[in-house]
Design a protein around this motif. Structure first.
Motif, PDB file in Angstrom:
ATOM      1  N   PHE A  15      33.317  43.532 -11.767  1.00 15.98           N
ATOM      2  CA  PHE A  15      34.492  44.832 -11.532  1.00 15.98           C
ATOM      3  C   PHE A  15      34.296  45.650 -10.252  1.00 15.98           C
ATOM      4  CE2 PHE A  15      34.607  44.136 -15.967  1.00 15.98           C
ATOM      5  CZ  PHE A  15      36.158  44.482 -16.220  1.00 15.98           C
ATOM      6  N   VAL A  16      32.959  45.739  -9.572  1.00 14.92           N
ATOM      7  CA  VAL A  16      33.216  46.392  -8.167  1.00 14.92           C
ATOM      8  C   VAL A  16      33.697  45.405  -7.369  1.00 14.92           C
ATOM      9  CG1 VAL A  16      31.482  46.652  -6.311  1.00 14.92           C
ATOM     10  CG2 VAL A  16      30.958  47.389  -8.539  1.00 14.92           C
ATOM     11  N   LEU A  17      33.747  44.103  -7.554  1.00 12.44           N
ATOM     12  CA  LEU A  17      34.351  43.097  -6.618  1.00 12.44           C
ATOM     13  C   LEU A  17      35.686  43.236  -6.496  1.00 12.44           C
ATOM     14  CD1 LEU A  17      33.988  40.532  -4.828  1.00 12.44           C
ATOM     15  CD2 LEU A  17      34.168  39.113  -6.974  1.00 12.44           C
ATOM     16  N   ILE A  18      36.307  43.391  -7.931  1.00 12.49           N
ATOM     17  CA  ILE A  18      37.849  43.354  -8.009  1.00 12.49           C
ATOM     18  C   ILE A  18      38.460  44.673  -7.688  1.00 12.49           C
ATOM     19  CG2 ILE A  18      38.257  41.356  -9.806  1.00 12.49           C
ATOM     20  CD1 ILE A  18      38.715  43.484 -11.828  1.00 12.49           C
ATOM     21  N   ASN A  19      37.587  45.556  -7.623  1.00  8.58           N
ATOM     22  CA  ASN A  19      38.100  47.024  -7.295  1.00  8.58           C
ATOM     23  C   ASN A  19      37.855  47.645  -5.904  1.00  8.58           C
ATOM     24  OD1 ASN A  19      39.631  47.812  -9.767  1.00  8.58           O
ATOM     25  ND2 ASN A  19      37.533  47.365 -10.620  1.00  8.58           N
ATOM     26  N   THR A  20      37.057  46.682  -5.008  1.00  9.12           N
ATOM     27  CA  THR A  20      36.556  47.092  -3.825  1.00  9.12           C
ATOM     28  C   THR A  20      37.690  46.940  -2.763  1.00  9.12           C
ATOM     29  OG1 THR A  20      35.046  46.940  -2.385  1.00  9.12           O
ATOM     30  CG2 THR A  20      35.577  44.812  -3.027  1.00  9.12           C
ATOM     31  N   ASN A  21      37.331  47.293  -1.406  1.00  6.72           N
ATOM     32  CA  ASN A  21      38.283  46.965  -0.441  1.00  6.72           C
ATOM     33  C   ASN A  21      37.967  45.847   0.469  1.00  6.72           C
ATOM     34  OD1 ASN A  21      36.704  48.149   1.530  1.00  6.72           O
ATOM     35  ND2 ASN A  21      36.869  50.184   0.504  1.00  6.72           N
ATOM     36  N   VAL A 140      37.277  72.360   0.943  1.00  2.78           N
ATOM     37  CA  VAL A 140      36.873  70.893   1.554  1.00  2.78           C
ATOM     38  C   VAL A 140      35.637  70.322   0.536  1.00  2.78           C
ATOM     39  CG1 VAL A 140      36.006  69.691   3.434  1.00  2.78           C
ATOM     40  CG2 VAL A 140      37.428  71.818   3.880  1.00  2.78           C
ATOM     41  N   VAL A 141      36.216  69.178   0.216  1.00  2.00           N
ATOM     42  CA  VAL A 141      35.145  68.384  -0.588  1.00  2.00           C
ATOM     43  C   VAL A 141      34.536  67.180   0.353  1.00  2.00           C
ATOM     44  CG1 VAL A 141      34.911  67.029  -2.696  1.00  2.00           C
ATOM     45  CG2 VAL A 141      36.130  69.036  -2.829  1.00  2.00           C
ATOM     46  N   VAL A 142      33.675  67.329   0.633  1.00  2.00           N
ATOM     47  CA  VAL A 142      33.133  66.042   1.467  1.00  2.00           C
ATOM     48  C   VAL A 142      32.215  64.999   0.730  1.00  2.00           C
ATOM     49  CG1 VAL A 142      31.669  65.379   3.442  1.00  2.00           C
ATOM     50  CG2 VAL A 142      32.860  67.574   3.513  1.00  2.00           C
ATOM     51  N   ILE A 143      32.803  63.807   0.611  1.00  2.00           N
ATOM     52  CA  ILE A 143      32.094  62.710  -0.318  1.00  2.00           C
ATOM     53  C   ILE A 143      31.197  61.843   0.562  1.00  2.00           C
ATOM     54  CG2 ILE A 143      32.266  60.990  -1.917  1.00  2.00           C
ATOM     55  CD1 ILE A 143      35.251  62.270  -2.287  1.00  2.00           C
ATOM     56  N   GLY A 144      29.991  61.997   0.634  1.00  2.00           N
ATOM     57  CA  GLY A 144      29.008  61.132   1.449  1.00  2.00           C
ATOM     58  C   GLY A 144      29.090  59.638   0.675  1.00  2.00           C
ATOM     59  N   GLU A 145      28.436  58.916   1.495  1.00  2.00           N
ATOM     60  CA  GLU A 145      28.350  57.533   0.974  1.00  2.00           C
ATOM     61  C   GLU A 145      27.087  56.745   0.916  1.00  2.00           C
ATOM     62  OE1 GLU A 145      30.753  55.156  -0.235  1.00  2.00           O
ATOM     63  OE2 GLU A 145      28.946  54.109  -0.587  1.00  2.00           O
ATOM     64  N   THR A 185      30.337  52.952  -5.527  1.00  2.00           N
ATOM     65  CA  THR A 185      31.287  53.939  -5.322  1.00  2.00           C
ATOM     66  C   THR A 185      32.440  53.776  -6.252  1.00  2.00           C
ATOM     67  OG1 THR A 185      31.076  53.138  -2.980  1.00  2.00           O
ATOM     68  CG2 THR A 185      33.055  54.440  -3.305  1.00  2.00           C
ATOM     69  N   PHE A 186      33.098  52.962  -6.526  1.00  2.00           N
ATOM     70  CA  PHE A 186      34.397  52.699  -7.489  1.00  2.00           C
ATOM     71  C   PHE A 186      33.986  53.408  -8.784  1.00  2.00           C
ATOM     72  CE2 PHE A 186      36.419  50.386 -10.909  1.00  2.00           C
ATOM     73  CZ  PHE A 186      37.363  50.936 -10.744  1.00  2.00           C
ATOM     74  N   HIS A 187      32.931  52.830  -9.309  1.00  2.00           N
ATOM     75  CA  HIS A 187      32.488  53.363 -10.937  1.00  2.00           C
ATOM     76  C   HIS A 187      32.240  54.832 -10.767  1.00  2.00           C
ATOM     77  CE1 HIS A 187      31.814  48.938 -11.939  1.00  2.00           C
ATOM     78  NE2 HIS A 187      32.704  49.650 -12.893  1.00  2.00           N
ATOM     79  N   TYR A 349      35.585  77.051   0.399  1.00  2.00           N
ATOM     80  CA  TYR A 349      34.216  76.516   0.279  1.00  2.00           C
ATOM     81  C   TYR A 349      34.151  75.211   0.701  1.00  2.00           C
ATOM     82  CZ  TYR A 349      36.251  73.752  -3.706  1.00  2.00           C
ATOM     83  OH  TYR A 349      36.726  72.695  -4.584  1.00  2.00           O
ATOM     84  N   LEU A 350      32.850  74.580   0.970  1.00  2.00           N
ATOM     85  CA  LEU A 350      32.417  73.068   1.071  1.00  2.00           C
ATOM     86  C   LEU A 350      31.659  72.633   0.472  1.00  2.00           C
ATOM     87  CD1 LEU A 350      32.653  71.342   4.534  1.00  2.00           C
ATOM     88  CD2 LEU A 350      30.418  71.357   3.089  1.00  2.00           C
ATOM     89  N   MET A 351      32.045  71.711  -0.452  1.00  2.00           N
ATOM     90  CA  MET A 351      31.169  70.951  -1.194  1.00  2.00           C
ATOM     91  C   MET A 351      30.911  69.612  -0.691  1.00  2.00           C
ATOM     92  SD  MET A 351      32.265  69.421  -4.876  1.00  2.00           S
ATOM     93  CE  MET A 351      32.179  71.023  -5.845  1.00  2.00           C
ATOM     94  N   TYR A 352      29.530  69.427  -0.725  1.00  2.00           N
ATOM     95  CA  TYR A 352      29.053  67.880  -0.231  1.00  2.00           C
ATOM     96  C   TYR A 352      28.083  67.324  -1.289  1.00  2.00           C
ATOM     97  CZ  TYR A 352      26.509  64.444   2.414  1.00  2.00           C
ATOM     98  OH  TYR A 352      25.944  63.060   2.734  1.00  2.00           O
ATOM     99  N   PHE A 353      28.704  66.264  -1.602  1.00  2.00           N
ATOM    100  CA  PHE A 353      27.937  65.340  -2.621  1.00  2.00           C
ATOM    101  C   PHE A 353      27.884  63.985  -2.106  1.00  2.00           C
ATOM    102  CE2 PHE A 353      30.906  63.001  -5.251  1.00  2.00           C
ATOM    103  CZ  PHE A 353      31.963  63.653  -4.955  1.00  2.00           C
ATOM    104  N   SER A 354      27.246  62.972  -2.738  1.00  2.00           N
ATOM    105  CA  SER A 354      27.393  61.630  -2.341  1.00  2.00           C
ATOM    106  C   SER A 354      27.867  60.868  -3.398  1.00  2.00           C
ATOM    107  CB  SER A 354      26.041  60.993  -1.863  1.00  2.00           C
ATOM    108  OG  SER A 354      26.054  59.556  -1.628  1.00  2.00           O
ATOM    109  N   ASP A 355      28.540  59.801  -3.272  1.00  2.00           N
ATOM    110  CA  ASP A 355      29.183  58.987  -4.367  1.00  2.00           C
ATOM    111  C   ASP A 355      27.862  58.488  -5.310  1.00  2.00           C
ATOM    112  OD1 ASP A 355      28.313  57.170  -2.449  1.00  2.00           O
ATOM    113  OD2 ASP A 355      30.061  55.840  -2.816  1.00  2.00           O
ATOM    114  N   HIS A 356      26.966  58.007  -4.674  1.00  2.00           N
ATOM    115  CA  HIS A 356      25.610  57.385  -5.379  1.00  2.00           C
ATOM    116  C   HIS A 356      24.521  57.268  -4.236  1.00  2.00           C
ATOM    117  CE1 HIS A 356      26.492  53.950  -3.093  1.00  2.00           C
ATOM    118  NE2 HIS A 356      27.791  53.808  -3.559  1.00  2.00           N
TER     119      HIS A 356
END
Ligand SMILES: [Zn+2]
Length: 454
Positions: A15-21, A140-145, A185-187, A349-356
């Motif tokens: 599922f990651v494979l078919i939904n990735t970039n 601002v919502v910063v999504i770390g990776e 990332t996707f899930h 506000y600034l929010m920072y979190f990571s996708d995983h």
């Protein structure tokens, strides 16, 4: 998958494979597919060269037993029997043709669900309110990776990986026990930024956070150092696709995947300069995604000594050093973004979190983030808030830094802290609310996170 991670190619990887970039895919192959993998893969095709003789051998057997008339019936019955056994034992989950068919059916069902849900929200359109409509709002919502809190100095890591955060830590709300619902990332982001969550995963197609902010009178920005997803109907593509202004930095595909998050800063400037009174900017960094060494400019190559790890080999040392450099560069980027945001005199506000998170030779002898090979570090993520002096806190705001939270409910937290009001918001799922209710954090196939890794 087996050669690199000692796992089989399972449904979650598919599922990651078919939904990735395309970027992620090429990066994964560069990182993990070499001559050894190609040779082993080719070996699997050898039986195909003998396919003709194999088929005639089978037919010969059938003729001998004189079941010719019932050939199709027999074959049908055998197939059915095998399929039942495979399905029951879940071996079928590893079969590629089956996975492909199943994903097409699921995709079709998803579409139907979205249509029904959308027509339902269109009917109560006027229930989307912004309580701070009289103020200037800039969020601002910063999504770390792939950033695990286990490698951040701010969370107790022994190396100086977050010097900027360290300096301003008294002005931050640092949540210590936050995990992602998945390790891809996707899930993970599909759940974090929609109404979907562990209990109700179907709703990842329902009310993307960008749609909600649009409906609540905001201008929405999506600035990303990733490429757009392959599948535009997928949950995450719908979230970014609904933003009014979008920027995807995908030129790096042709530049050997050298991607630095600094390239996004001009776009952040542009978004902040936009004079619309209500703005939310989602900044999706490439952060510390492998290939780690491509994530930071040369001057951020600061860790080169022998790192602490129980896995004593040069490759582990090198990957840990590169990963820590990438984490440190993310800290630098956040500093830049925050300095820019501070010049706005707005309710912000600034929010920072990571996708995983990420495993980098800490608990296990590998690096990466795979659901089929979970470790605690692939789930443990940073979650940090900064508020401006002008920030208008919700009436029921409460800060409990040890609150146990899983970001599949993040939608509710963002909506709540942003002062939006609508019938979909459930404050029991907001980390910022005094009405917050602890829930069992289930991951994988119903495992309790609190005890699973012990
Ligand atoms: Zn990711």
């Amino acid at each position: 998958m087996y050669l690199n991670f000692k796992i089989h190619f399972g449904p979650s990887s598919f599922f990651v494979l078919i939904n990735t970039n395309p970027d992620e895919l090429s990066e994964f192959s560069n990182e993990f597919i070499g001559a050894r993998e190609l040779v082993v893969t080719l070996l699997f095709f050898i039986p195909l060269l003998r396919l003709n003789s194999i088929t005639s051998a089978i037919l010969n057997v059938t003729y001998k037993f004189k079941f010719v008339t019932y050939k199709f019936l027999k074959l049908g019955a055998c197939t059915l029997l095998f399929l039942t056994v495979f399905k029951f034992t879940r071996i079928i989950d590893h079969n590629l043709p089956y996975l492909i068919c199943r994903s097409f059916i699921l995709n079709h069902k998803d579409k139907k669900f979205v249509e029904d849900f959308n027509s339902q929200i269109e009917t109560n359109n006027n229930s989307f309110k912004n309580k701070n409509n009289n103020l200037n709002n800039t969020f601002v919502v910063v999504i770390g990776e792939s950033v695990t809190s286990s490698h951040m100095q701010l969370y107790g890591y022994y190396r100086n990986t977050t010097p900027f955060f360290q300096k301003i830590k008294d002005s931050l709300s640092i949540y210590e026990d936050v995990i992602s619902p998945n390790t891809s990332t996707f899930h993970s982001l599909s759940k974090a930024l929609t109404l979907g969550n562990y209990e109700d995963p179907k709703k990842v197609l329902a009310l993307p956070i960008t749609t909600l902010f649009n409906k609540s009178g905001f201008k929405t920005f999506w600035i990303s150092n990733h490429s757009p997803a392959f599948n535009p109907g997928s949950a995450l593509a719908r979230v970014s696709g609904q933003a009014q202004l979008k920027f995807f930095n995908s030129k790096a595909v042709v530049m050997g995947n050298l991607k630095h998050d600094g390239e996004l800063l001009d776009k952040v400037d542009e978004a902040l300069k936009d004079d619309f009174s209500h703005k939310i900017i989602f900044l999706h960094l490439i952060g510390a995604h492998f290939s780690y060494e491509n994530r930071y400019p040369e001057e951020f190559n600061v860790f080169s000594d022998k790192p602490k790890t129980k896995f004593k080999d040069e490759m582990a040392y090198q990957k840990i050093n590169q990963y820590d450099n990438a984490v440190r560069y993310s800290d630098f980027i956040l500093n830049k973004v925050l300095q820019k945001l501070k010049t706005e005199k707005a309710n912000s506000y600034l929010m920072y979190f990571s996708d995983h998170g990420e495993e980098v030779f800490q608990d296990e002898d590998f690096y990466g983030h795979l659901e089929d090979k979970p470790t605690k570090n692939t789930f443990k993520i940073p979650f940090i808030m900064w508020y401006s002096n002008h920030f208008k806190y919700p009436k029921d705001y409460s800060y409990k830094k040890k609150r146990k939270y899983m970001t599949d409910d993040l939608w509710h937290s963002i909506v709540h802290i942003s002062g939006l009001k609508n019938s979909f918001l459930d404050k029991r799922r907001s980390i910022f609310s005094s009405e917050f209710v602890n829930r069992k954090r289930l991951i994988l196939e119903g495992e309790n996170y609190e005890t699973f890794f012990e």
